[in-house]
Design a protein around this motif. Structure first.
Motif, PDB file in Angstrom:
ATOM      1  N   VAL B 117      53.356   6.971  35.594  1.00  0.00           N
ATOM      2  CA  VAL B 117      52.134   7.366  34.888  1.00  0.00           C
ATOM      3  C   VAL B 117      52.541   8.227  33.701  1.00  0.00           C
ATOM      4  O   VAL B 117      53.440   9.057  33.828  1.00  0.00           O
ATOM      5  CB  VAL B 117      51.208   8.196  35.810  1.00  0.00           C
ATOM      6  CG1 VAL B 117      49.942   8.613  35.066  1.00  0.00           C
ATOM      7  CG2 VAL B 117      50.843   7.409  37.056  1.00  0.00           C
ATOM      8  N   VAL B 119      51.879  11.164  30.701  1.00  0.00           N
ATOM      9  CA  VAL B 119      51.406  12.544  30.852  1.00  0.00           C
ATOM     10  C   VAL B 119      49.881  12.647  30.708  1.00  0.00           C
ATOM     11  O   VAL B 119      49.249  13.542  31.253  1.00  0.00           O
ATOM     12  CB  VAL B 119      52.147  13.473  29.856  1.00  0.00           C
ATOM     13  CG1 VAL B 119      51.778  13.144  28.416  1.00  0.00           C
ATOM     14  CG2 VAL B 119      51.869  14.923  30.169  1.00  0.00           C
ATOM     15  N   ASP B 120      49.254  11.712  30.011  1.00  0.00           N
ATOM     16  CA  ASP B 120      47.806  11.768  29.802  1.00  0.00           C
ATOM     17  C   ASP B 120      47.011  10.980  30.841  1.00  0.00           C
ATOM     18  O   ASP B 120      45.782  10.973  30.795  1.00  0.00           O
ATOM     19  CB  ASP B 120      47.451  11.206  28.419  1.00  0.00           C
ATOM     20  CG  ASP B 120      48.171  11.947  27.314  1.00  0.00           C
ATOM     21  OD1 ASP B 120      48.380  13.161  27.469  1.00  0.00           O
ATOM     22  OD2 ASP B 120      48.520  11.318  26.305  1.00  0.00           O
ATOM     23  N   GLY B 121      47.696  10.286  31.726  1.00  0.00           N
ATOM     24  CA  GLY B 121      46.986   9.412  32.663  1.00  0.00           C
ATOM     25  C   GLY B 121      46.391   8.202  31.957  1.00  0.00           C
ATOM     26  O   GLY B 121      45.522   7.519  32.479  1.00  0.00           O
ATOM     27  N   LEU B 122      46.879   7.933  30.732  1.00  0.00           N
ATOM     28  CA  LEU B 122      46.331   6.845  29.912  1.00  0.00           C
ATOM     29  C   LEU B 122      47.057   5.525  30.125  1.00  0.00           C
ATOM     30  O   LEU B 122      46.444   4.475  30.176  1.00  0.00           O
ATOM     31  CB  LEU B 122      46.457   7.199  28.426  1.00  0.00           C
ATOM     32  CG  LEU B 122      45.366   8.050  27.815  1.00  0.00           C
ATOM     33  CD1 LEU B 122      45.784   8.491  26.425  1.00  0.00           C
ATOM     34  CD2 LEU B 122      44.074   7.265  27.736  1.00  0.00           C
ATOM     35  N   GLU B 123      48.376   5.600  30.210  1.00  0.00           N
ATOM     36  CA  GLU B 123      49.197   4.403  30.362  1.00  0.00           C
ATOM     37  C   GLU B 123      49.916   4.505  31.693  1.00  0.00           C
ATOM     38  O   GLU B 123      50.357   5.586  32.086  1.00  0.00           O
ATOM     39  CB  GLU B 123      50.247   4.324  29.250  1.00  0.00           C
ATOM     40  CG  GLU B 123      49.670   4.243  27.860  1.00  0.00           C
ATOM     41  CD  GLU B 123      49.145   2.854  27.523  1.00  0.00           C
ATOM     42  OE1 GLU B 123      49.242   1.955  28.376  1.00  0.00           O
ATOM     43  OE2 GLU B 123      48.636   2.686  26.404  1.00  0.00           O
ATOM     44  N   SER B 124      50.021   3.360  32.380  1.00  0.00           N
ATOM     45  CA  SER B 124      50.672   3.439  33.675  1.00  0.00           C
ATOM     46  C   SER B 124      51.143   2.070  34.142  1.00  0.00           C
ATOM     47  O   SER B 124      50.716   1.043  33.626  1.00  0.00           O
ATOM     48  CB  SER B 124      49.694   4.017  34.694  1.00  0.00           C
ATOM     49  OG  SER B 124      48.522   3.255  34.708  1.00  0.00           O
ATOM     50  N   SER B 128      50.569   2.098  39.940  1.00  0.00           N
ATOM     51  CA  SER B 128      50.412   3.557  39.884  1.00  0.00           C
ATOM     52  C   SER B 128      49.151   4.020  40.609  1.00  0.00           C
ATOM     53  O   SER B 128      49.046   5.178  41.004  1.00  0.00           O
ATOM     54  CB  SER B 128      50.377   4.028  38.444  1.00  0.00           C
ATOM     55  OG  SER B 128      49.251   3.475  37.796  1.00  0.00           O
ATOM     56  N   ASN B 129      48.190   3.095  40.806  1.00  0.00           N
ATOM     57  CA  ASN B 129      46.973   3.481  41.530  1.00  0.00           C
ATOM     58  C   ASN B 129      47.253   3.783  43.004  1.00  0.00           C
ATOM     59  O   ASN B 129      46.415   4.343  43.689  1.00  0.00           O
ATOM     60  CB  ASN B 129      45.891   2.398  41.391  1.00  0.00           C
ATOM     61  CG  ASN B 129      46.386   1.036  41.827  1.00  0.00           C
ATOM     62  OD1 ASN B 129      47.525   0.673  41.540  1.00  0.00           O
ATOM     63  ND2 ASN B 129      45.560   0.301  42.534  1.00  0.00           N
ATOM     64  N   VAL B 131      49.722   5.749  43.956  1.00  0.00           N
ATOM     65  CA  VAL B 131      50.337   7.074  44.079  1.00  0.00           C
ATOM     66  C   VAL B 131      49.511   8.116  43.322  1.00  0.00           C
ATOM     67  O   VAL B 131      48.675   7.770  42.486  1.00  0.00           O
ATOM     68  CB  VAL B 131      51.793   7.082  43.543  1.00  0.00           C
ATOM     69  CG1 VAL B 131      52.663   6.107  44.318  1.00  0.00           C
ATOM     70  CG2 VAL B 131      51.830   6.777  42.049  1.00  0.00           C
ATOM     71  N   SER B 132      49.786   9.397  43.631  1.00  0.00           N
ATOM     72  CA  SER B 132      49.074  10.482  42.957  1.00  0.00           C
ATOM     73  C   SER B 132      49.594  10.631  41.530  1.00  0.00           C
ATOM     74  O   SER B 132      50.647  10.098  41.177  1.00  0.00           O
ATOM     75  CB  SER B 132      49.284  11.788  43.712  1.00  0.00           C
ATOM     76  OG  SER B 132      50.616  12.218  43.553  1.00  0.00           O
ATOM     77  N   PHE B 133      48.856  11.376  40.732  1.00  0.00           N
ATOM     78  CA  PHE B 133      49.273  11.668  39.364  1.00  0.00           C
ATOM     79  C   PHE B 133      50.648  12.335  39.361  1.00  0.00           C
ATOM     80  O   PHE B 133      51.530  11.958  38.586  1.00  0.00           O
ATOM     81  CB  PHE B 133      48.226  12.577  38.712  1.00  0.00           C
ATOM     82  CG  PHE B 133      48.505  12.912  37.284  1.00  0.00           C
ATOM     83  CD1 PHE B 133      48.403  11.954  36.289  1.00  0.00           C
ATOM     84  CD2 PHE B 133      48.848  14.214  36.924  1.00  0.00           C
ATOM     85  CE1 PHE B 133      48.651  12.279  34.957  1.00  0.00           C
ATOM     86  CE2 PHE B 133      49.095  14.547  35.598  1.00  0.00           C
ATOM     87  CZ  PHE B 133      48.996  13.573  34.618  1.00  0.00           C
ATOM     88  N   GLU B 134      50.846  13.303  40.268  1.00  0.00           N
ATOM     89  CA  GLU B 134      52.123  14.036  40.326  1.00  0.00           C
ATOM     90  C   GLU B 134      53.285  13.093  40.658  1.00  0.00           C
ATOM     91  O   GLU B 134      54.346  13.162  40.046  1.00  0.00           O
ATOM     92  CB  GLU B 134      52.068  15.158  41.371  1.00  0.00           C
ATOM     93  CG  GLU B 134      51.268  16.384  40.947  1.00  0.00           C
ATOM     94  CD  GLU B 134      49.759  16.156  41.043  1.00  0.00           C
ATOM     95  OE1 GLU B 134      49.332  15.165  41.681  1.00  0.00           O
ATOM     96  OE2 GLU B 134      49.003  16.960  40.466  1.00  0.00           O
ATOM     97  N   ARG B 137      54.062  10.961  37.727  1.00  0.00           N
ATOM     98  CA  ARG B 137      54.808  11.716  36.710  1.00  0.00           C
ATOM     99  C   ARG B 137      56.258  11.878  37.134  1.00  0.00           C
ATOM    100  O   ARG B 137      57.164  11.822  36.303  1.00  0.00           O
ATOM    101  CB  ARG B 137      54.166  13.102  36.486  1.00  0.00           C
ATOM    102  CG  ARG B 137      52.811  13.059  35.827  1.00  0.00           C
ATOM    103  CD  ARG B 137      52.860  12.410  34.456  1.00  0.00           C
ATOM    104  NE  ARG B 137      53.750  13.124  33.553  1.00  0.00           N
ATOM    105  CZ  ARG B 137      54.561  12.535  32.673  1.00  0.00           C
ATOM    106  NH1 ARG B 137      54.592  11.225  32.589  1.00  0.00           N
ATOM    107  NH2 ARG B 137      55.340  13.240  31.898  1.00  0.00           N
TER     108      ARG B 137
END
Lengths: 145, 214
Positions: B117, B119-124, B128-129, B131-134, B137
């Motif tokens: 993911v 840093v902005d949660g914009l591109e992934s 990636s859905n 896993v968590s944002f952390e 990253r």
């Protein structure tokens, strides 16, 4: 973490030490990124959870509103903490202000779409909101390799 | 055709995979640097398919492509380094491990990319859905690290090829392009796997990529 971001978004942190201000805004912006991911994940899932999207949209909206206090003078690299905030935030204060206002506007529009709950409209609103984030990041944030 | 000299070393699928991996690695690098994330994702999907095919081909492919044929233990490497080994075609016992490391790093890299993911949660990446944002990253950071390891391994790979070319007077690039080399001693050609096996592998790889990225 979400709660921390919301609490933070509601209050003023600019009064603290520059290092604390930087750390607090970094955490809040990370939570904003996570909120954006939540929205995109929900839209991708095929059966989006409207309530989760609404909450995430509120997080982003609160960030956009609170951000006006997050970049006081002295919270750039001179603060001695690691920050991706570029000097242009202060040297091109007018440009930064325009970008910030655009974010407030787009985040507000998106939150309204999320509240209305029309998922097709929400899906269409992601890109303009993302561009509002990116518009600021491109100019005022150090590129991450 | 002169029967005395030309021997088959690499089959067509192995050569296509090899040069496609190089081309797509370069394309992935360029598309990441220029932030063209749609291209970067498609490039990753193509790499995923090629790597899955290569794993399949390492079991069902031609003799020189099979892992069981070229992965050897430390004693075989020692014999090879002392120069006592009878000449064989395909990967040498030491080079085989560089192949394993390169393939392993590429597989790790593509897998990390699936979960990455920005840093902005914009591109992934497409998974990636899950896993968590952390976590996403963290994947991005390891993705960067593995990229640097890959660059180092590719540099080593190229240096080894140059060493063989200049010091040992052995052209390794030619056979990887045309598939055959001129034998200096009695060497046996690679046993080629039939084309339908390649077709089956390619279809399986495409199906797997479709399922993973849908």
């Amino acid at each position: 973490m979400m709660a921390a971001a919301i609490a933070f978004a509601g209050g003023a942190i600019a009064a603290g030490a520059p290092a604390d201000t930087i750390k607090a805004r970094q955490q809040a912006l990370k939570d904003t990124g996570a909120a954006f991911k939540t929205i995109r994940d929900q839209m991708k899932s095929g059966s989006p959870d409207a309530a989760a999207i609404k909450t995430a949209a509120q997080t982003i909206k609160k960030t956009s509103v609170a951000m006006v206090d997050w970049f006081p003078k002295g919270t750039g690299t001179e603060a001695g903490v690691k920050t991706a905030a570029k000097p242009e935030i202060w040297s091109d204060a007018a440009g930064f202000e325009t970008a910030r206002k655009n974010f407030v506007e787009q985040a507000d529009k998106f939150a309204a779409l999320a509240d209305a709950g029309d998922m097709a409209a929400v899906g269409g609103g992601i890109r303009p909101l993302g561009m509002a984030c990116g518009g600021c990041h491109d100019k005022f944030r150090v590129k991450e390799d | 055709m002169q029967t005395d000299s030309r021997i088959r070393v690499w089959d067509v699928p192995t050569r296509i995979v090899h040069w496609s991996l190089l081309g797509l690695f370069a394309f992935s690098w360029w598309s990441a640097e220029t932030h063209q994330m749609d291209y970067h994702r498609y490039s990753g999907y193509a790499l995923l398919g090629l790597l899955l095919f290569r794993l399949y081909w390492g079991v069902f492919g031609s003799s020189t492509a099979r892992f069981a044929q070229f992965i050897k233990g430390p004693s075989a490497i020692a014999v090879y380094l002392r120069g006592n080994q009878t000449k064989t075609i395909g990967h040498n016992p030491l080079g085989a491990w560089s192949v394993v490391v390169l393939l392993g790093l590429l597989i790790a890299q593509v897998t990390l990319g699936l979960f990455t993911v920005d840093v902005d949660g914009l591109e992934s990446g497409p998974l990636s859905n899950l896993v968590s944002f952390e976590t996403g990253r963290a994947c991005a950071k390891v993705h960067e690290l593995v990229f640097n390891l890959l660059l180092a391994m590719i540099a080593l790979h190229v240096a080894a090829i140059l060493f063989y070319r200049i010091v040992k007077r052995d052209n390794l690039v030619g056979p990887m392009i045309v598939g055959w080399k001129t034998a200096t001693t009695s060497m046996e050609s690679a046993k080629l796997a039939s084309w339908w096996r390649a077709v089956v592998g390619a279809m399986l790889a495409v199906a797997a990529v479709w399922w993973i990225t849908k």
